[in-house]
Design a protein around this motif. Structure first.
Motif, PDB file in Angstrom:
ATOM      1  N   VAL A   1       0.840  -1.207   0.000  1.00 23.47           N
ATOM      2  CA  VAL A   1       0.000   0.000   0.000  1.00 23.47           C
ATOM      3  C   VAL A   1       0.872   1.253   0.000  1.00 23.47           C
ATOM      4  O   VAL A   1       0.613   2.213  -0.738  1.00 23.47           O
ATOM      5  CB  VAL A   1      -0.944  -0.006   1.220  1.00 23.47           C
ATOM      6  N   LEU A   2       1.918   1.262   0.809  1.00 18.21           N
ATOM      7  CA  LEU A   2       2.823   2.415   0.850  1.00 18.21           C
ATOM      8  C   LEU A   2       3.499   2.621  -0.500  1.00 18.21           C
ATOM      9  O   LEU A   2       3.644   3.760  -0.968  1.00 18.21           O
ATOM     10  CB  LEU A   2       3.880   2.215   1.936  1.00 18.21           C
ATOM     11  N   THR A   3       3.912   1.525  -1.144  1.00 22.72           N
ATOM     12  CA  THR A   3       4.563   1.624  -2.456  1.00 22.72           C
ATOM     13  C   THR A   3       3.630   2.245  -3.490  1.00 22.72           C
ATOM     14  O   THR A   3       4.044   3.086  -4.296  1.00 22.72           O
ATOM     15  CB  THR A   3       5.020   0.231  -2.925  1.00 22.72           C
ATOM     16  N   VAL A   4       2.366   1.835  -3.473  1.00 22.54           N
ATOM     17  CA  VAL A   4       1.389   2.380  -4.429  1.00 22.54           C
ATOM     18  C   VAL A   4       1.279   3.891  -4.278  1.00 22.54           C
ATOM     19  O   VAL A   4       1.324   4.636  -5.260  1.00 22.54           O
ATOM     20  CB  VAL A   4       0.014   1.712  -4.229  1.00 22.54           C
ATOM     21  N   PHE A   5       1.162   4.357  -3.047  1.00 22.18           N
ATOM     22  CA  PHE A   5       1.002   5.803  -2.840  1.00 22.18           C
ATOM     23  C   PHE A   5       2.303   6.564  -3.086  1.00 22.18           C
ATOM     24  O   PHE A   5       2.277   7.715  -3.524  1.00 22.18           O
ATOM     25  CB  PHE A   5       0.481   6.078  -1.433  1.00 22.18           C
ATOM     26  N   THR A   6       3.431   5.924  -2.811  1.00 21.34           N
ATOM     27  CA  THR A   6       4.711   6.586  -3.086  1.00 21.34           C
ATOM     28  C   THR A   6       4.914   6.743  -4.590  1.00 21.34           C
ATOM     29  O   THR A   6       5.324   7.808  -5.064  1.00 21.34           O
ATOM     30  CB  THR A   6       5.873   5.774  -2.486  1.00 21.34           C
ATOM     31  N   LEU A   7       4.626   5.693  -5.342  1.00 14.95           N
ATOM     32  CA  LEU A   7       4.732   5.787  -6.801  1.00 14.95           C
ATOM     33  C   LEU A   7       3.694   6.757  -7.360  1.00 14.95           C
ATOM     34  O   LEU A   7       3.943   7.435  -8.353  1.00 14.95           O
ATOM     35  CB  LEU A   7       4.556   4.406  -7.428  1.00 14.95           C
ATOM     36  N   GLY A   8       2.529   6.807  -6.711  1.00 11.13           N
ATOM     37  CA  GLY A   8       1.520   7.766  -7.150  1.00 11.13           C
ATOM     38  C   GLY A   8       2.006   9.200  -7.013  1.00 11.13           C
ATOM     39  O   GLY A   8       1.561  10.084  -7.749  1.00 11.13           O
ATOM     40  N   GLY A   9       2.950   9.422  -6.098  1.00 13.66           N
ATOM     41  CA  GLY A   9       3.513  10.760  -5.942  1.00 13.66           C
ATOM     42  C   GLY A   9       4.282  11.223  -7.161  1.00 13.66           C
ATOM     43  O   GLY A   9       4.533  12.421  -7.326  1.00 13.66           O
ATOM     44  N   LEU A  10       4.657  10.288  -8.022  1.00 12.88           N
ATOM     45  CA  LEU A  10       5.349  10.661  -9.255  1.00 12.88           C
ATOM     46  C   LEU A  10       4.449  11.463 -10.187  1.00 12.88           C
ATOM     47  O   LEU A  10       4.929  12.109 -11.120  1.00 12.88           O
ATOM     48  CB  LEU A  10       5.857   9.405  -9.979  1.00 12.88           C
ATOM     49  N   LEU A  11       3.132  11.397  -9.933  1.00 10.02           N
ATOM     50  CA  LEU A  11       2.184  12.134 -10.772  1.00 10.02           C
ATOM     51  C   LEU A  11       2.079  13.607 -10.369  1.00 10.02           C
ATOM     52  O   LEU A  11       1.381  14.371 -11.023  1.00 10.02           O
ATOM     53  CB  LEU A  11       0.796  11.486 -10.684  1.00 10.02           C
TER      54      LEU A  11
ATOM     55  N   ILE B   1       3.173  10.777   0.216  1.00  7.94           N
ATOM     56  CA  ILE B   1       3.430  12.174  -0.159  1.00  7.94           C
ATOM     57  C   ILE B   1       4.719  12.662   0.486  1.00  7.94           C
ATOM     58  O   ILE B   1       5.557  13.305  -0.160  1.00  7.94           O
ATOM     59  CB  ILE B   1       2.246  13.059   0.269  1.00  7.94           C
ATOM     60  N   ALA B   2       4.896  12.340   1.766  1.00  8.77           N
ATOM     61  CA  ALA B   2       6.111  12.772   2.470  1.00  8.77           C
ATOM     62  C   ALA B   2       7.350  12.163   1.829  1.00  8.77           C
ATOM     63  O   ALA B   2       8.373  12.838   1.661  1.00  8.77           O
ATOM     64  CB  ALA B   2       6.024  12.373   3.942  1.00  8.77           C
ATOM     65  N   LEU B   3       7.269  10.896   1.447  1.00  9.46           N
ATOM     66  CA  LEU B   3       8.428  10.231   0.834  1.00  9.46           C
ATOM     67  C   LEU B   3       8.787  10.873  -0.499  1.00  9.46           C
ATOM     68  O   LEU B   3       9.971  10.995  -0.836  1.00  9.46           O
ATOM     69  CB  LEU B   3       8.130   8.745   0.635  1.00  9.46           C
ATOM     70  N   GLN B   4       7.800  11.285  -1.257  1.00 14.44           N
ATOM     71  CA  GLN B   4       8.068  11.897  -2.556  1.00 14.44           C
ATOM     72  C   GLN B   4       8.700  13.279  -2.415  1.00 14.44           C
ATOM     73  O   GLN B   4       9.426  13.723  -3.301  1.00 14.44           O
ATOM     74  CB  GLN B   4       6.777  12.004  -3.370  1.00 14.44           C
ATOM     75  N   THR B   5       8.409  13.951  -1.313  1.00  9.28           N
ATOM     76  CA  THR B   5       8.949  15.303  -1.154  1.00  9.28           C
ATOM     77  C   THR B   5      10.272  15.323  -0.397  1.00  9.28           C
ATOM     78  O   THR B   5      10.918  16.361  -0.315  1.00  9.28           O
ATOM     79  CB  THR B   5       7.937  16.188  -0.399  1.00  9.28           C
ATOM     80  N   VAL B   6      10.685  14.172   0.156  1.00 11.77           N
ATOM     81  CA  VAL B   6      11.942  14.121   0.891  1.00 11.77           C
ATOM     82  C   VAL B   6      13.127  14.155  -0.055  1.00 11.77           C
ATOM     83  O   VAL B   6      14.082  14.922   0.122  1.00 11.77           O
ATOM     84  CB  VAL B   6      11.994  12.853   1.774  1.00 11.77           C
ATOM     85  N   SER B   7      13.108  13.328  -1.084  1.00 12.06           N
ATOM     86  CA  SER B   7      14.249  13.231  -1.986  1.00 12.06           C
ATOM     87  C   SER B   7      13.825  12.598  -3.287  1.00 12.06           C
ATOM     88  O   SER B   7      12.926  11.751  -3.316  1.00 12.06           O
ATOM     89  CB  SER B   7      15.368  12.389  -1.349  1.00 12.06           C
ATOM     90  N   LYS B   8      14.457  13.019  -4.390  1.00 12.17           N
ATOM     91  CA  LYS B   8      14.207  12.399  -5.682  1.00 12.17           C
ATOM     92  C   LYS B   8      15.118  11.202  -5.905  1.00 12.17           C
ATOM     93  O   LYS B   8      14.971  10.468  -6.873  1.00 12.17           O
ATOM     94  CB  LYS B   8      14.426  13.429  -6.808  1.00 12.17           C
ATOM     95  N   ASP B   9      16.052  10.996  -4.998  1.00  8.84           N
ATOM     96  CA  ASP B   9      16.953   9.846  -5.071  1.00  8.84           C
ATOM     97  C   ASP B   9      16.236   8.636  -4.475  1.00  8.84           C
ATOM     98  O   ASP B   9      15.754   8.688  -3.343  1.00  8.84           O
ATOM     99  CB  ASP B   9      18.223  10.145  -4.278  1.00  8.84           C
ATOM    100  N   PRO B  10      16.148   7.516  -5.223  1.00 12.07           N
ATOM    101  CA  PRO B  10      15.419   6.347  -4.709  1.00 12.07           C
ATOM    102  C   PRO B  10      16.032   5.748  -3.454  1.00 12.07           C
ATOM    103  O   PRO B  10      15.329   5.115  -2.662  1.00 12.07           O
ATOM    104  CB  PRO B  10      15.462   5.356  -5.881  1.00 12.07           C
TER     105      PRO B  10
END
Length: 220
Positions: A50-60, A141-150
């Motif tokens: 579930v976390l992965t889905v929302f983290t990848l969704g942050g790419l949008l 959302i927080a993970l997407q805004t922390v860093s663009k480095d995977p």
């Protein structure tokens, strides 16, 4: 960047202190201990998915920083408000239970015989409850805004999952390691949760929801 990373800690604690998965875990350990490992695996892997889905969704999110900031701030406001609503609902339920207007019921699955796959599926279903989805959306959302480095994103995501699943995994590990003492401890914890679990969940949801809402409004 640091502020967004720190937001993961209260979100993970909110999931970790959720009374529903802990209560279900205790029931599984008391009635079907042989499927406790698949159950724990379903809880961990389901939450990670579930976390992965929302983290990848942050790419949008929009690529322009100003637009991305506006969208993420608005999403945080919505999520904070939803957590507050869930907290108020949990508080109302807990208070009615305290006054005897509602009597907690045993989960329906206690009357069924669980096997490995069904225990895994039951735990995974707990990860798609409204509370889990809303919190994982905020964490994504927080993970997407922390860093663009995977690299940092994956590391922080793993830390979030580890904190969130600690009570469930800890109970399973303790029961398997100390079966002679586990039943007494589990029954005592279950009794405490019946009395106080609703108030605990409500307090956590209200605190985290209020924190997110105020923080997001200050970011505007």
């Amino acid at each position: 960047m640091t502020g967004d990373a720190w937001q993961l800690i209260p979100l993970a604690i909110a999931l970790a202190l959720s009374s529903v998965p802990i209560t279900v875990t205790i029931t599984v350990l008391l009635t079907a201990k042989n499927v406790s490992v698949p159950f724990a695996a379903g809880w961990v892997l389901g939450l990670a998915a579930v976390l992965t889905v929302f983290t990848l969704g942050g790419l949008l999110l929009p690529s322009r920083p100003s637009e991305a900031h506006e969208v993420t701030t608005s999403l945080k406001i919505v999520i904070g408000a939803l957590l507050l609503l869930l907290g108020l609902g949990a508080l109302g339920w807990a208070l009615r239970a305290r006054h005897g207007e509602r009597v907690p019921r045993e989960p329906r699955f206690t009357k069924a015989k669980l096997n490995g796959p069904s225990a895994f599926g039951l735990a995974a279903l707990l990860d798609v409850r409204p509370k889990s989805i809303i919190i994982c959306a905020a964490a994504g959302i927080a993970l997407q805004t922390v860093s663009k480095d995977p690299g940092p994103t994956v590391a922080l995501g793993l830390a979030f999952v580890a904190i969130s699943v600690a009570p469930v995994v800890g109970l399973v590990a303790y029961t398997l390691a100390r079966p002679d003492r586990a039943e007494r401890v589990l029954n005592a914890l279950k009794a405490w949760l019946v009395r106080n679990g609703g108030l605990l969940s409500a307090a956590v949801l209200l605190a985290i929801g209020g924190y997110m809402l105020v923080n997001a409004l200050l970011e505007r």
